[in-house]
Design an enzyme around this catalytic site. Structure first.
Site, PDB file in Angstrom:
ATOM      1  N   GLY A 224       0.820  -1.206   0.000  1.00  0.00           N
ATOM      2  CA  GLY A 224       0.000   0.000   0.000  1.00  0.00           C
ATOM      3  C   GLY A 224       0.847   1.246   0.000  1.00  0.00           C
ATOM      4  O   GLY A 224       2.053   1.191  -0.258  1.00  0.00           O
ATOM      5  N   ASN A 225       0.219   2.371   0.264  1.00  0.00           N
ATOM      6  CA  ASN A 225       0.977   3.626   0.356  1.00  0.00           C
ATOM      7  C   ASN A 225       0.368   4.486   1.459  1.00  0.00           C
ATOM      8  O   ASN A 225      -0.644   4.128   2.059  1.00  0.00           O
ATOM      9  CB  ASN A 225       1.006   4.349  -0.993  1.00  0.00           C
TER      10      ASN A 225
END
Ligand SMILES: Cc1cc2nc3c(=O)[nH]c(=O)nc-3n(C[C@H](O)[C@H](O)[C@H](O)COP(=O)(O)O)c2cc1C
Length: 416
Positions: A224-225
């Site tokens: 993810g980020n």
């Protein structure tokens, strides 16, 4: 007159707000809206309908607002309240607005104090309808809403959720905190424009993506980020307050739903692409504020990947995700559709931004510097908006909503 700061650095006189309350089950939620308005320095006059008083009594409205409350034009006639209250308002918000109230407002009826006030007000008017889905979807209601919007009122789309009884559907009053945000934006724009009240995105469909995609490795892990979605949500919220129909494609944010916005939840980049392409079919503007993963794991393990004694873990092979911004920029679903991208850069921010703008083919690119303590999750942002026409608009450090307003100003100019 008292002055105070609206929260965006603009000093204005204490705004006078009329809170119209009509006779829906959600009338109790207007108490929370009233509290938020008064606590943030607004002078609020509550004008309930007679039906509204079946749900919440006059004593509550009067005590919370510090003003007398009446429903009819016949009280305190020497003060001509049926004209005065509307004339002196900086904003009228009707929450909840019943089907009946929308019909009366659309047809200019004036049989009580609130309907008279709606006819005498020359300030921005916001309606927050709430009713059963059947009432909302009825062609009569939809035509009344269209009439009010055409005349310049902001009509917030109801939320989807639990209604009066056990049923669910579209027609729920949005969260009072989010209605308050719409009021704040509308007042702020009105005060900055010094009297121009027209919602400049009315009749426009805007699509905003927000948040960060998650690319699953196995049922419990993902790549993810750090994107929180706050910038995209600020864009959606401000567009709704400027009269747009907003579709917000939301990737893993956990943020409260902005009032009047259709939310499409997504998880991965591939899901986000599908949702954006579908919503963009009839959109005037697409703003890609979501942080979309460039790569995803090539394989997805159906069971949790386990540690094996004495063995190193398998390397993760990545494959490219689709480039959604380049795709929608190259293949516009409608002639004249405006496409806005975001570039989050850690080094050579402007140079990389210019290269990205040319590569993606969008109309505007909002370039900002990101890092562990910059932009992601923060309430504030700082950016330069690059235009395909060579323009450069620096946006100084400030709330994400201020950047959102500037993006919509630039978009509105391009749509003209
Ligand atoms: C328990 C109850 C709940 C109601 N809830 C709503 C509602 O949520 N929305 C609506 O449009 N009408 C609702 N109504 C119907 C309105 O109260 C009715 O149309 C009334 O005439 C509205 O008057 P007003 O628009 O002057 O406030 C409800 C009625 C009752 C008895």
């Amino acid at each position: 007159m008292e002055s105070y700061v609206l929260g965006m650095g603009d000093l204005v006189d204490r705004p006078r707000v009329v809170l119209g309350v009509s006779g829906g089950i959600a009338a109790y939620k207007a108490c929370e809206l009233l509290r938020r308005l008064t606590e943030s320095g607004h002078d609020v006059r509550v004008v309930p309908t007679a039906s509204a008083l079946h749900f919440v009594g006059a004593a509550t409205w009067s005590a919370l607002s510090g003003h007398p409350v009446s429903t009819e034009v016949w009280d305190d006639v020497h003060e001509v309240p049926h004209v005065r209250i509307g004339q002196h308002a900086d904003l009228v918000i009707v929450a909840p607005a019943t089907a009946d109230m929308l019909a009366k407002a659309a047809h200019g009826l004036a049989d009580d104090l609130l309907t008279n006030t709606l006819l005498t007000a020359r300030c921005p008017v916001v309606f927050a309808p709430a009713m059963h889905t059947e009432m909302w979807e009825h062609p009569a209601t939809q035509e009344n809403v269209a009439t009010l919007r055409r005349r310049g009122a902001v009509v917030i789309e109801p939320a989807v959720g639990r209604l009066t009884g056990v049923d669910t559907g579209k027609g729920r009053l949005p969260d009072p905190g989010e209605i308050f945000e719409v009021c704040r934006h509308v007042l702020r724009r009105h005060s900055l424009a010094r009297g121009v009240t027209e919602p400049d995105l009315k009749g426009r469909h805007v699509v905003v993506s927000a948040g960060g995609t998650r690319e699953p490795l196995d049922p419990v892990r993902f790549l993810g980020n750090r994107s929180s979605g706050k910038q995209g949500y600020a864009l959606a919220r401000t567009a709704a307050a400027r009269g747009a129909r907003v579709t917000l494609i939301s990737a893993n944010t956990g943020l409260p739903d902005p009032a009047g916005v259709d939310i499409v939840p997504v998880g991965t980049a591939v899901q986000l692409r599908e949702a954006v392409l579908k919503a963009a079919e009839d959109a005037d503007v697409v703003v890609m504020a979501a942080a979309v993963a460039d790569f995803r794991p090539e394989t997805y393990a159906a069971g949790k990947i386990k540690k094996k004694d004495g063995q190193e873990p398998e390397p993760i092979v990545l494959v490219r995700n689709p480039d959604i911004l380049a795709e929608i920029s190259a293949d516009r679903a409608r002639p004249g559709q405006v496409v806005v991208g975001f570039a989050a850069e850690t080094d050579d921010v402007l140079a990389n931004g210019r290269t990205k703008l040319a590569r993606k083919g969008c109309d505007l690119l909002v370039v900002n510097e990101v890092g562990e303590r910059k932009t992601f999750g923060a309430e504030e942002n700082e950016a330069v908006v690059l235009g395909a026409d060579g323009t450069e608009t620096p946006v100084p450090h400030g709330p994400k909503e201020a950047l959102a307003e500037i993006v919509w100003d630039l978009v509105a100019r391009r749509m003209k």
